[in-house]
Write a protein that holds these residues in place. Structure first.
Motif, PDB file in Angstrom:
ATOM      1  N   LYS A 165      12.654  -0.320  28.129  1.00  0.00           N
ATOM      2  CA  LYS A 165      11.882  -1.575  28.030  1.00  0.00           C
ATOM      3  C   LYS A 165      11.300  -1.966  29.386  1.00  0.00           C
ATOM      4  N   GLU A 166      12.046  -1.707  30.458  1.00  0.00           N
ATOM      5  CA  GLU A 166      11.550  -2.032  31.799  1.00  0.00           C
ATOM      6  C   GLU A 166      10.380  -1.135  32.186  1.00  0.00           C
ATOM      7  N   ILE A 167      10.428   0.113  31.732  1.00  0.00           N
ATOM      8  CA  ILE A 167       9.364   1.066  32.068  1.00  0.00           C
ATOM      9  C   ILE A 167       8.093   0.762  31.280  1.00  0.00           C
ATOM     10  N   PHE A 168       8.264   0.370  30.014  1.00  0.00           N
ATOM     11  CA  PHE A 168       7.111   0.076  29.151  1.00  0.00           C
ATOM     12  C   PHE A 168       7.232  -1.356  28.614  1.00  0.00           C
ATOM     13  N   PRO A 169       6.965  -2.358  29.448  1.00  0.00           N
ATOM     14  CA  PRO A 169       7.122  -3.757  29.029  1.00  0.00           C
ATOM     15  C   PRO A 169       6.230  -4.147  27.867  1.00  0.00           C
ATOM     16  N   SER A 170       5.090  -3.491  27.709  1.00  0.00           N
ATOM     17  CA  SER A 170       4.183  -3.819  26.602  1.00  0.00           C
ATOM     18  C   SER A 170       4.757  -3.422  25.242  1.00  0.00           C
ATOM     19  N   LEU A 171       5.780  -2.567  25.268  1.00  0.00           N
ATOM     20  CA  LEU A 171       6.392  -2.092  24.012  1.00  0.00           C
ATOM     21  C   LEU A 171       7.755  -2.743  23.774  1.00  0.00           C
ATOM     22  N   THR A 172       8.028  -3.843  24.465  1.00  0.00           N
ATOM     23  CA  THR A 172       9.351  -4.477  24.394  1.00  0.00           C
ATOM     24  C   THR A 172       9.760  -4.816  22.966  1.00  0.00           C
ATOM     25  N   ASP A 173       8.846  -5.421  22.200  1.00  0.00           N
ATOM     26  CA  ASP A 173       9.190  -5.828  20.828  1.00  0.00           C
ATOM     27  C   ASP A 173       9.522  -4.619  19.952  1.00  0.00           C
ATOM     28  N   VAL A 174       8.723  -3.590  20.067  1.00  0.00           N
ATOM     29  CA  VAL A 174       8.948  -2.373  19.264  1.00  0.00           C
ATOM     30  C   VAL A 174      10.268  -1.723  19.658  1.00  0.00           C
ATOM     31  N   ILE A 175      10.507  -1.615  20.971  1.00  0.00           N
ATOM     32  CA  ILE A 175      11.743  -0.983  21.460  1.00  0.00           C
ATOM     33  C   ILE A 175      12.964  -1.803  21.059  1.00  0.00           C
ATOM     34  N   ASN A 176      12.856  -3.143  21.158  1.00  0.00           N
ATOM     35  CA  ASN A 176      13.982  -4.003  20.760  1.00  0.00           C
ATOM     36  C   ASN A 176      14.375  -3.782  19.306  1.00  0.00           C
ATOM     37  N   LYS A 177      13.375  -3.813  18.440  1.00  0.00           N
ATOM     38  CA  LYS A 177      13.641  -3.678  17.010  1.00  0.00           C
ATOM     39  C   LYS A 177      14.255  -2.326  16.670  1.00  0.00           C
ATOM     40  N   SER A 178      13.654  -1.258  17.169  1.00  0.00           N
ATOM     41  CA  SER A 178      14.126   0.095  16.845  1.00  0.00           C
ATOM     42  C   SER A 178      15.466   0.412  17.503  1.00  0.00           C
ATOM     43  N   SER A 179      15.640  -0.013  18.752  1.00  0.00           N
ATOM     44  CA  SER A 179      16.891   0.291  19.462  1.00  0.00           C
ATOM     45  C   SER A 179      18.069  -0.444  18.834  1.00  0.00           C
ATOM     46  N   ASP A 213       0.886   8.436  31.758  1.00  0.00           N
ATOM     47  CA  ASP A 213       1.926   8.988  32.630  1.00  0.00           C
ATOM     48  C   ASP A 213       3.340   8.843  32.022  1.00  0.00           C
ATOM     49  N   TYR A 214       3.411   8.897  30.680  1.00  0.00           N
ATOM     50  CA  TYR A 214       4.717   8.730  30.028  1.00  0.00           C
ATOM     51  C   TYR A 214       5.668   9.893  30.331  1.00  0.00           C
ATOM     52  N   ILE A 215       5.125  11.091  30.553  1.00  0.00           N
ATOM     53  CA  ILE A 215       5.982  12.262  30.772  1.00  0.00           C
ATOM     54  C   ILE A 215       6.841  12.085  32.015  1.00  0.00           C
ATOM     55  N   ASN A 216       6.218  11.724  33.135  1.00  0.00           N
ATOM     56  CA  ASN A 216       6.983  11.539  34.375  1.00  0.00           C
ATOM     57  C   ASN A 216       7.985  10.393  34.254  1.00  0.00           C
ATOM     58  N   LYS A 217       7.568   9.322  33.581  1.00  0.00           N
ATOM     59  CA  LYS A 217       8.451   8.158  33.449  1.00  0.00           C
ATOM     60  C   LYS A 217       9.673   8.471  32.578  1.00  0.00           C
ATOM     61  N   ASN A 250       9.253   5.341  15.443  1.00  0.00           N
ATOM     62  CA  ASN A 250       8.594   4.050  15.668  1.00  0.00           C
ATOM     63  C   ASN A 250       8.450   3.739  17.153  1.00  0.00           C
ATOM     64  N   VAL A 251       9.323   4.346  17.962  1.00  0.00           N
ATOM     65  CA  VAL A 251       9.248   4.157  19.417  1.00  0.00           C
ATOM     66  C   VAL A 251       8.553   5.341  20.081  1.00  0.00           C
ATOM     67  N   VAL A 252       8.881   6.541  19.630  1.00  0.00           N
ATOM     68  CA  VAL A 252       8.348   7.757  20.258  1.00  0.00           C
ATOM     69  C   VAL A 252       6.821   7.793  20.186  1.00  0.00           C
ATOM     70  N   ASN A 253       6.257   7.476  19.032  1.00  0.00           N
ATOM     71  CA  ASN A 253       4.789   7.542  18.871  1.00  0.00           C
ATOM     72  C   ASN A 253       4.045   6.657  19.871  1.00  0.00           C
ATOM     73  N   MET A 282       4.450   7.934  23.559  1.00  0.00           N
ATOM     74  CA  MET A 282       3.663   9.124  23.878  1.00  0.00           C
ATOM     75  C   MET A 282       2.164   8.808  24.060  1.00  0.00           C
ATOM     76  N   GLN A 283       1.769   7.585  23.718  1.00  0.00           N
ATOM     77  CA  GLN A 283       0.383   7.179  23.924  1.00  0.00           C
ATOM     78  C   GLN A 283       0.190   6.429  25.245  1.00  0.00           C
ATOM     79  N   GLN A 284       1.308   6.197  25.964  1.00  0.00           N
ATOM     80  CA  GLN A 284       1.239   5.475  27.230  1.00  0.00           C
ATOM     81  C   GLN A 284       0.826   6.423  28.368  1.00  0.00           C
TER      82      GLN A 284
END
Length: 406
Positions: A196-210, A153-157, A143-146, A149-151
């Motif tokens: 969450k700091e690196i991908f702020p747009s995914l905060t809700d998804v990361i919060n729930k899954s983490s 420059d996610y690889i470097n981050k 739920n977080v990985v997908n 991986m669409q963000q």
């Protein structure tokens, strides 16, 4: 957190066994046990229960081996110091004859261990990389990985995040979704917050899954099973301490019969029984808590089962065991055209050896008691002459001379 990142094992033999064990772990999770710690404990119990027949077989061999030892030791004593090829071959033939007589094999005690070794290695694969084997946990991480991986420059981050948390990334293919699940499966609370700091747009998804993932991987409310205790004072150190203690107790429970100090490997075994619990402590300090918990659970389950096996082994009749072994041995000998082994003669010899060993211990105990009594009486008689250093020295000399004459 310097971990080797793995997906499902593809190693020869170990890989297929790990898949079978993974189905067991996944089944426990699907039954509603949504906590990795409880899954590991139940998983350990089930696997040890499946290995119970091999454990009992090994215990039977150890019991029979205690009866064969006097004869095997006699053969070794007979050829002691003889290193020529002819003598070595004769010694091996005579030792094999002893094993044949009891229907046993030299590898009887090792076979169970050899069979269990790939199972144990497969167990570590499952415990070490749980998301690869438990579909429910993998789905939470996906739920977080997908979306990550669409963000752009996610690889470097992600690589920077992993390096900052001391995670090995040299073998990670960041375009492989399974490798990414592996990586996220090693995240602790700090790593999730950084994500969450690196991908702020995914905060809700990361919060729930983490939150769900960390809850599933928590033990006793505060320990994260993905972290290692490390060489620092914390409640997590209870795991390596318990690992060493339970393994030491497990060895104590398993070693029910007295060990002959002159037997081959006796001193090595004694050393190993002391060293291995200490090694367990060290490994469980450096490994993730999940591995340490498995170590504790495994030793505890084996110890409990061993108590039951000890009671069972007390009821096992050695004569019946020898008869059964020889019947199997004679069937194999018949196929080879060899004469059968006389079971009654073997049992008589075994009983005779056991009686002789018991009598030898009794005589040694009597001699030790007598020597202690004689020395005590001698010192009492000489007590009045112990006023000077010279008289004391003379007393010791007299006693040594007296012993030498005997």
């Amino acid at each position: 957190m310097d971990f080797l990142l793995l997906t499902k094992s593809t190693t020869f033999i170990i890989g297929p066994i790990a898949n079978v064990l993974g189905y067991i772990m996944d089944g426990i999770y699907r039954l509603g046990v949504h906590n990795v710690a409880l899954c590991i404990i139940l998983f350990t119990f089930i696997v040890n229960l499946l290995l119970l027949p091999l454990t009992i077989r090994q215990q039977k061999f150890m019991k029979l081996n205690s009866i064969m030892q006097p004869e095997l030791m006699a053969v070794q004593k007979k050829y002691k110091g003889k290193q020529d090829q002819a003598s070595v071959q004769k010694m091996q033939m005579e030792q094999q004859a002893v094993y044949d007589k009891y229907g046993a094999t030299p590898t009887g005690g090792c076979l169970s261990t050899v069979i269990q070794l790939p199972i144990m290695l497969a167990l570590y694969q499952v415990i070490y990389n749980i998301p690869a084997y438990i579909g429910g946990i993998k789905d939470i991480l996906l739920n977080v990985v997908n979306p990550v991986m669409q963000q752009p420059d996610y690889i470097n981050k992600i690589a920077e995040l992993a390096s900052a948390n001391n995670m090995a990334i040299d073998k990670v293919d960041f375009t492989n979704i399974n490798k990414m699940v592996d990586l996220f499966g090693k995240f602790n609370a700090a790593a999730w917050n950084q994500l969450k700091e690196i991908f702020p747009s995914l905060t809700d998804v990361i919060n729930k899954s983490s939150e769900e993932f960390l809850h599933i991987n928590s033990f006793l409310g505060g320990m994260n099973l993905t972290e290692s205790p490390g060489f620092r004072f914390s409640i997590a150190l209870i795991i390596p301490i318990l690992a060493g203690l339970t393994q030491w107790l497990s060895v104590k429970v398993t070693t029910t019969a007295p060990v002959d100090p002159d037997a081959p490997g006796a001193s090595t075994m004694k050393t190993m029984n002391i060293v291995m619990p200490l090694v367990s402590v060290f490994f469980c300090i450096t490994f993730p808590i999940g591995i340490g918990l498995y170590w504790v659970a495994s030793s505890t389950v084996r110890m409990i089962m061993q108590l039951g096996i000890n009671q069972y082994m007390k009821k096992v009749d050695v004569d019946d065991m020898i008869k059964s072994n020889i019947e199997k041995k004679n069937k194999k000998r018949a196929k080879k055209g060899l004469p059968p082994i006389n079971a009654n003669a073997t049992i008589k010899t075994a009983n005779k050896n056991a009686a002789a060993a018991a009598r030898k211990k009794e005589l040694e105990a009597e001699r030790e008691k007598k020597a202690k009594t004689n020395s005590t009486e001698y010192y009492k008689q000489k007590r009045e002459n112990m006023g000077t250093i010279a008289s004391r020295a003379r007393m010791v000399q007299d006693f040594d001379e007296k012993k030498g004459k005997k």
